[in-house]
Design a protein around this motif. Structure first.
Motif, PDB file in Angstrom:
ATOM      1  N   PHE A   1     -87.013 -13.267  75.360  1.00  0.00           N
ATOM      2  CA  PHE A   1     -87.913 -14.071  74.538  1.00  0.00           C
ATOM      3  C   PHE A   1     -87.205 -14.642  73.323  1.00  0.00           C
ATOM      4  O   PHE A   1     -87.329 -15.839  73.010  1.00  0.00           O
ATOM      5  CB  PHE A   1     -89.110 -13.222  74.091  1.00  0.00           C
ATOM      6  CG  PHE A   1     -90.262 -13.255  75.046  1.00  0.00           C
ATOM      7  CD1 PHE A   1     -91.232 -14.231  74.961  1.00  0.00           C
ATOM      8  CD2 PHE A   1     -90.378 -12.298  76.035  1.00  0.00           C
ATOM      9  CE1 PHE A   1     -92.294 -14.267  75.846  1.00  0.00           C
ATOM     10  CE2 PHE A   1     -91.436 -12.313  76.927  1.00  0.00           C
ATOM     11  CZ  PHE A   1     -92.402 -13.304  76.831  1.00  0.00           C
ATOM     12  N   ARG A   2     -86.476 -13.814  72.624  1.00  0.00           N
ATOM     13  CA  ARG A   2     -85.879 -14.246  71.367  1.00  0.00           C
ATOM     14  C   ARG A   2     -84.720 -15.215  71.575  1.00  0.00           C
ATOM     15  O   ARG A   2     -84.534 -16.137  70.788  1.00  0.00           O
ATOM     16  CB  ARG A   2     -85.411 -13.023  70.569  1.00  0.00           C
ATOM     17  CG  ARG A   2     -86.508 -12.293  69.874  1.00  0.00           C
ATOM     18  CD  ARG A   2     -87.225 -13.199  68.863  1.00  0.00           C
ATOM     19  NE  ARG A   2     -86.265 -13.727  67.902  1.00  0.00           N
ATOM     20  CZ  ARG A   2     -86.215 -15.001  67.555  1.00  0.00           C
ATOM     21  NH1 ARG A   2     -87.046 -15.894  68.084  1.00  0.00           N
ATOM     22  NH2 ARG A   2     -85.312 -15.416  66.673  1.00  0.00           N
ATOM     23  N   LEU A   3     -83.931 -15.026  72.629  1.00  0.00           N
ATOM     24  CA  LEU A   3     -82.856 -15.977  72.891  1.00  0.00           C
ATOM     25  C   LEU A   3     -83.422 -17.345  73.238  1.00  0.00           C
ATOM     26  O   LEU A   3     -82.885 -18.379  72.814  1.00  0.00           O
ATOM     27  CB  LEU A   3     -81.958 -15.465  74.016  1.00  0.00           C
ATOM     28  CG  LEU A   3     -80.907 -14.432  73.615  1.00  0.00           C
ATOM     29  CD1 LEU A   3     -80.123 -13.958  74.827  1.00  0.00           C
ATOM     30  CD2 LEU A   3     -79.950 -15.003  72.558  1.00  0.00           C
TER      31      LEU A   3
ATOM     32  N   ALA B   1     -78.154 -20.463  81.325  1.00  0.00           N
ATOM     33  CA  ALA B   1     -76.939 -19.642  81.364  1.00  0.00           C
ATOM     34  C   ALA B   1     -77.140 -18.343  80.592  1.00  0.00           C
ATOM     35  O   ALA B   1     -76.737 -17.267  81.052  1.00  0.00           O
ATOM     36  CB  ALA B   1     -75.761 -20.430  80.799  1.00  0.00           C
ATOM     37  N   GLY B   2     -77.774 -18.425  79.416  1.00  0.00           N
ATOM     38  CA  GLY B   2     -78.047 -17.215  78.645  1.00  0.00           C
ATOM     39  C   GLY B   2     -78.978 -16.270  79.372  1.00  0.00           C
ATOM     40  O   GLY B   2     -78.766 -15.052  79.388  1.00  0.00           O
TER      41      GLY B   2
ATOM     42  N   GLN C   1     -70.416 -29.346  68.851  1.00  0.00           N
ATOM     43  CA  GLN C   1     -70.491 -28.651  67.561  1.00  0.00           C
ATOM     44  C   GLN C   1     -71.869 -28.013  67.383  1.00  0.00           C
ATOM     45  O   GLN C   1     -71.976 -26.843  66.993  1.00  0.00           O
ATOM     46  CB  GLN C   1     -70.234 -29.631  66.423  1.00  0.00           C
ATOM     47  CG  GLN C   1     -70.510 -29.054  65.032  1.00  0.00           C
ATOM     48  CD  GLN C   1     -70.472 -30.117  63.949  1.00  0.00           C
ATOM     49  OE1 GLN C   1     -69.626 -30.996  63.970  1.00  0.00           O
ATOM     50  NE2 GLN C   1     -71.387 -30.037  63.007  1.00  0.00           N
ATOM     51  N   ASP C   2     -72.918 -28.771  67.690  1.00  0.00           N
ATOM     52  CA  ASP C   2     -74.275 -28.238  67.558  1.00  0.00           C
ATOM     53  C   ASP C   2     -74.531 -27.129  68.574  1.00  0.00           C
ATOM     54  O   ASP C   2     -75.258 -26.165  68.282  1.00  0.00           O
ATOM     55  CB  ASP C   2     -75.303 -29.349  67.741  1.00  0.00           C
ATOM     56  CG  ASP C   2     -75.305 -30.322  66.573  1.00  0.00           C
ATOM     57  OD1 ASP C   2     -74.618 -30.044  65.573  1.00  0.00           O
ATOM     58  OD2 ASP C   2     -75.979 -31.365  66.665  1.00  0.00           O
TER      59      ASP C   2
ATOM     60  N   VAL D   1     -75.566 -21.479  69.524  1.00  0.00           N
ATOM     61  CA  VAL D   1     -75.235 -20.215  70.189  1.00  0.00           C
ATOM     62  C   VAL D   1     -74.877 -19.150  69.161  1.00  0.00           C
ATOM     63  O   VAL D   1     -75.308 -17.989  69.259  1.00  0.00           O
ATOM     64  CB  VAL D   1     -74.086 -20.419  71.194  1.00  0.00           C
ATOM     65  CG1 VAL D   1     -73.575 -19.080  71.726  1.00  0.00           C
ATOM     66  CG2 VAL D   1     -74.539 -21.291  72.352  1.00  0.00           C
ATOM     67  N   ARG D   2     -74.104 -19.521  68.166  1.00  0.00           N
ATOM     68  CA  ARG D   2     -73.734 -18.552  67.120  1.00  0.00           C
ATOM     69  C   ARG D   2     -74.963 -18.086  66.353  1.00  0.00           C
ATOM     70  O   ARG D   2     -75.120 -16.890  66.072  1.00  0.00           O
ATOM     71  CB  ARG D   2     -72.722 -19.185  66.164  1.00  0.00           C
ATOM     72  CG  ARG D   2     -72.194 -18.229  65.105  1.00  0.00           C
ATOM     73  CD  ARG D   2     -71.176 -18.883  64.212  1.00  0.00           C
ATOM     74  NE  ARG D   2     -71.732 -20.014  63.491  1.00  0.00           N
ATOM     75  CZ  ARG D   2     -71.180 -20.550  62.386  1.00  0.00           C
ATOM     76  NH1 ARG D   2     -70.064 -20.036  61.904  1.00  0.00           N
ATOM     77  NH2 ARG D   2     -71.738 -21.580  61.801  1.00  0.00           N
ATOM     78  N   PHE D   3     -75.846 -19.025  66.029  1.00  0.00           N
ATOM     79  CA  PHE D   3     -77.081 -18.664  65.335  1.00  0.00           C
ATOM     80  C   PHE D   3     -77.918 -17.714  66.180  1.00  0.00           C
ATOM     81  O   PHE D   3     -78.429 -16.700  65.683  1.00  0.00           O
ATOM     82  CB  PHE D   3     -77.883 -19.932  65.021  1.00  0.00           C
ATOM     83  CG  PHE D   3     -79.307 -19.664  64.622  1.00  0.00           C
ATOM     84  CD1 PHE D   3     -79.618 -19.270  63.338  1.00  0.00           C
ATOM     85  CD2 PHE D   3     -80.337 -19.815  65.546  1.00  0.00           C
ATOM     86  CE1 PHE D   3     -80.932 -19.023  62.969  1.00  0.00           C
ATOM     87  CE2 PHE D   3     -81.645 -19.564  65.189  1.00  0.00           C
ATOM     88  CZ  PHE D   3     -81.947 -19.166  63.900  1.00  0.00           C
TER      89      PHE D   3
END
Length: 280
Positions: free
Chosen positions: A206-208, A263-264, A54-55, A60-62
């Motif tokens: 950087f931001r991710l 992964a991102g 859930q977190d 990821v959505r945030f």
């Protein structure tokens, strides 16, 4: 490059290896805070931990929403600040103020602004005869409040990096394009955005990394609530370590977050390579 690589190994690789070893152990109040080898038990627990997933989804959505909004707003601000007009230097300096503020101070400010019923927003709603909004008591509104605060703070950072990229594009390209009858929108699509791709890639990377590891903003603004609706993976790992004294599982959660970050980053690198191959 050797000193820089050694510094990276000391700062990043050693803690990761330490966490990897700790994730294979049980170290909690049940073991007297002494490490006990348990093999892959923590990882099996992680795979079946509904709160972790859930977190992870919330984080990821945030990251996706906040970084996407920051990129769009930052690009618009960078394009505006790149133009020549009176007072541009003053506006550039003022634009950086949200980014320069410490995150905890900024989050405390937004916590007061979103307060119900004593915050400025709800005070204005009361003056207008409208019902107040429980910004920090509603799961949906609290999540939106965290995203809004993050976008407000870090959009100037994105705009600064993109502005640096805009200043590296030769003005001759726009002059030649205008002589051939190209308009401003076509110049944006055919010149600005293609040449800004390396800077956009750096911004996203950087931001991710920062958004996926968000911690202090959530802790101060919402505390992860209500009902864990704004809890991030970093906060979940912190709670396991500092509140529940389960250091082995906390290290496993941190490594799970690190895998998510890798992964991102890998997806960004692949998309950048594909975009470069398509452009060539």
């Amino acid at each position: 490059m050797a000193p820089a690589l050694l510094l990276l190994l000391a700062v990043f690789l050693w803690p990761i290896l330490d966490y990897a070893g700790l994730s294979l152990q049980a170290q909690s109040v049940f073991t007297g805070l002494k490490p006990v080898p348990v093999g892959l038990a923590n990882w099996e627990r992680l795979l079946g931990d509904g709160r972790f997933w859930q977190d992870a989804l919330q984080t990821v959505r945030f990251a996706a929403v906040s970084v996407g909004l920051e990129l769009l707003l930052g690009l618009g601000i960078a394009l505006l600040l790149h133009q020549r007009w009176r007072g541009r230097g003053v506006v550039r300096s003022l634009t950086l103020l949200p980014w320069a503020l410490p995150t905890t101070v900024m989050a405390l400010g937004w916590r007061w602004i979103f307060n119900d019923p004593n915050g400025p927003i709800n005070g204005l709603l009361q003056l207008l005869g409208l019902p107040t909004l429980p910004f920090l008591a509603s799961p949906q509104l609290a999540w939106l409040a965290v995203v809004f605060a993050d976008v407000w703070k870090t959009t100037p950072f994105v705009a600064l990096l993109l502005l640096a990229g805009l200043q590296m594009i030769p003005a001759d390209l726009y002059e030649a394009f205008a002589l051939e009858g190209g308009g401003a929108w076509q110049a944006l699509r055919r010149i600005t955005l293609p040449l800004l791709q390396p800077y956009i890639f750096i911004v996203l990377l950087f931001r991710l990394a920062q958004a996926l590891g968000v911690f202090d903003l959530v802790v101060v603004l919402t505390g992860g609530g209500p009902a864990s609706s704004t809890e991030s993976l970093a906060l979940y790992a912190y709670l396991n370590a500092m509140r529940f004294l389960d250091f082995g599982y906390s290290a496993t959660v941190m490594l799970g977050m690190f895998v998510l970050l890798l992964a991102g980053a890998a997806l960004l690198v692949l998309s950048q390579r594909r975009a470069g191959g398509g452009a060539s």
